[in-house]
Design an enzyme around this catalytic site. Sequence first.
Site, PDB file in Angstrom:
ATOM      1  N   HIS A 241       3.521  25.910   0.987  1.00  0.00           N
ATOM      2  CA  HIS A 241       2.546  26.275  -0.046  1.00  0.00           C
ATOM      3  C   HIS A 241       1.491  27.229   0.503  1.00  0.00           C
ATOM      4  CE1 HIS A 241      -0.758  25.718  -2.962  1.00  0.00           C
ATOM      5  NE2 HIS A 241       0.226  25.510  -3.824  1.00  0.00           N
ATOM      6  N   ARG A 244       2.380  30.988   0.720  1.00  0.00           N
ATOM      7  CA  ARG A 244       2.500  31.772  -0.504  1.00  0.00           C
ATOM      8  C   ARG A 244       1.360  32.789  -0.651  1.00  0.00           C
ATOM      9  NH1 ARG A 244       5.783  30.029  -4.841  1.00  0.00           N
ATOM     10  NH2 ARG A 244       7.864  29.845  -3.922  1.00  0.00           N
ATOM     11  N   LEU A 355      31.041  32.787  -2.570  1.00  0.00           N
ATOM     12  CA  LEU A 355      31.163  34.242  -2.718  1.00  0.00           C
ATOM     13  C   LEU A 355      30.746  34.967  -1.443  1.00  0.00           C
ATOM     14  CD1 LEU A 355      29.814  34.812  -6.341  1.00  0.00           C
ATOM     15  CD2 LEU A 355      32.141  35.215  -5.521  1.00  0.00           C
ATOM     16  N   ARG A 356      29.804  34.407  -0.739  1.00  0.00           N
ATOM     17  CA  ARG A 356      29.295  35.056   0.464  1.00  0.00           C
ATOM     18  C   ARG A 356      30.347  35.092   1.570  1.00  0.00           C
ATOM     19  NH1 ARG A 356      24.899  31.997   1.020  1.00  0.00           N
ATOM     20  NH2 ARG A 356      23.782  33.289  -0.482  1.00  0.00           N
ATOM     21  N   ARG A 404      23.161  26.664   9.902  1.00  0.00           N
ATOM     22  CA  ARG A 404      23.926  27.867   9.604  1.00  0.00           C
ATOM     23  C   ARG A 404      25.060  28.007  10.610  1.00  0.00           C
ATOM     24  NH1 ARG A 404      19.522  32.540   9.395  1.00  0.00           N
ATOM     25  NH2 ARG A 404      21.262  33.714   8.529  1.00  0.00           N
ATOM     26  N   GLY A 417      19.993  28.803   5.301  1.00  0.00           N
ATOM     27  CA  GLY A 417      20.739  27.553   5.427  1.00  0.00           C
ATOM     28  C   GLY A 417      20.180  26.452   4.558  1.00  0.00           C
ATOM     29  N   GLY A 419      20.753  26.515   0.884  1.00  0.00           N
ATOM     30  CA  GLY A 419      21.453  26.419  -0.401  1.00  0.00           C
ATOM     31  C   GLY A 419      22.254  25.138  -0.555  1.00  0.00           C
ATOM     32  N   LEU A 420      23.108  24.833   0.418  1.00  0.00           N
ATOM     33  CA  LEU A 420      23.917  23.614   0.336  1.00  0.00           C
ATOM     34  C   LEU A 420      23.056  22.363   0.506  1.00  0.00           C
ATOM     35  CD1 LEU A 420      27.156  24.630   2.296  1.00  0.00           C
ATOM     36  CD2 LEU A 420      26.781  24.541  -0.177  1.00  0.00           C
TER      37      LEU A 420
END
Length: 461
Positions: A241, A244, A355-356, A404, A417, A419-420
Amino acid sequence: MPGLFVKIFIWFWATVVLTCLSLVLAFALQPHGVASRWHSSLEDTTKYYGTAVVGVLKQSGASAADMFISQLSTDTHVRACLFDDKGLVVAGWDCSEFKGDVDRVAQGAPSASSMHRGLAAIVIPVKGSDGHTYIYASELLSGPGAAFGVDLKVVLMRISLALTVSGLICYFLTRYLTRPILRLRSVSQQISAGQLGARADAALESRRDEMGDLVRDFNSMANTTETLISSQRQLLYDVSHELRSPLARLNVALDLLRGRVGEVPALNRMQIDLQRLNETIGRLLTVAKLEASSTLQNSARVNLPDLVSSIAADADFEAQERGSRVEVAESADLAVLGDPSLLRSAIENVLRNALRFTAPGTPVEVLLQAAPALNGDEAIIMVRDHGPGVPPEELIRIFKPFYRLFDSRGNDSNGAGLGLAIADRIVRLHGGRICATNVDGGGLSVEIILPRMPRTKEEGS
């Protein structure tokens, strides 16, 4: 495999039953079902009373002998009869039960014995003072072997009662021993599911034995774990936070600098890096929020075919730029209860990850199907790429934050690393699970498994 409760209960109960059987067999295998020491003692007692009855008979006659036997029965609860050497009754009442044993002694047997109603019937020859031989029969308590002469129904009833009582004792003892362990297992499962505030009962913690020590140590460990994880989550949230605001100022400064110097390749690169950093921070905040959540806030019926088709269409547009495509190979009519935006994010992360890494010119296949489960049907969303796959020992780790695999996958994902990891937490928040497997022929298959909502009457008609 039977549980610990069943194992301990069976062992306790089997020990009790086998102990009782061994004691019973120890007496049952003795001569005539009576232990030899008791048998000798019974014969001595019978000979003593028999000699006394014959003495009364010789001195005062048969009526006096009847009175003596009657008084003996009243005082000692022993039933007796006196016979002559031919087996005829001389004194006593209800002597027919002794007939078989008396006949054997009359035919020359040194003695005879049998069991009646749990009593030992002892029949022996007794000589009077004039040398005449009589046969004396008496029923005496047989001691440990008495149970073998009881009626079969009575024996079965006693055995059933003994098994019931021993079973109840073993049940409550086993429950007392295993209840803390089962409770700790339940609490550990709750903690594993993300409920870090779960603790063992105070009643178990107050026990003053080894189980109580175990429960207190477990709760102490859980408190420490909750504090550490909560601090880590809070730190992750605070740092993300706080970053940002500096990022926002950097973007403003970059725009001002571009206005002064124009389009410069270095500034464009800085813009891309700032965007990636901003996306990473956004994902970190998402992970922190998901870790802190234990229940869904906005649950609704989600039609999976519509959701998957929409995500696949968006991803296919990006895939075409890379020379790939997204194919929805199979789509079943399924619905789940969940947060539509979170589910979209989970499926998108898995699909974009495929897709990557899929090889150029190869499709990413999406399957939506139902599968039976123990607690109802499940909805399975499978995403398969045609890339290099993942080493088997790394399949579980790819769902951890910041994990990753550049070398094994042969690509730089330009990601953090996360997303999953986000997909894993969203799926678990919906009561599901996610797993990855390598596919024969190359590629990785990721399955999202969610509890399926039952079909409505309108859907079924």
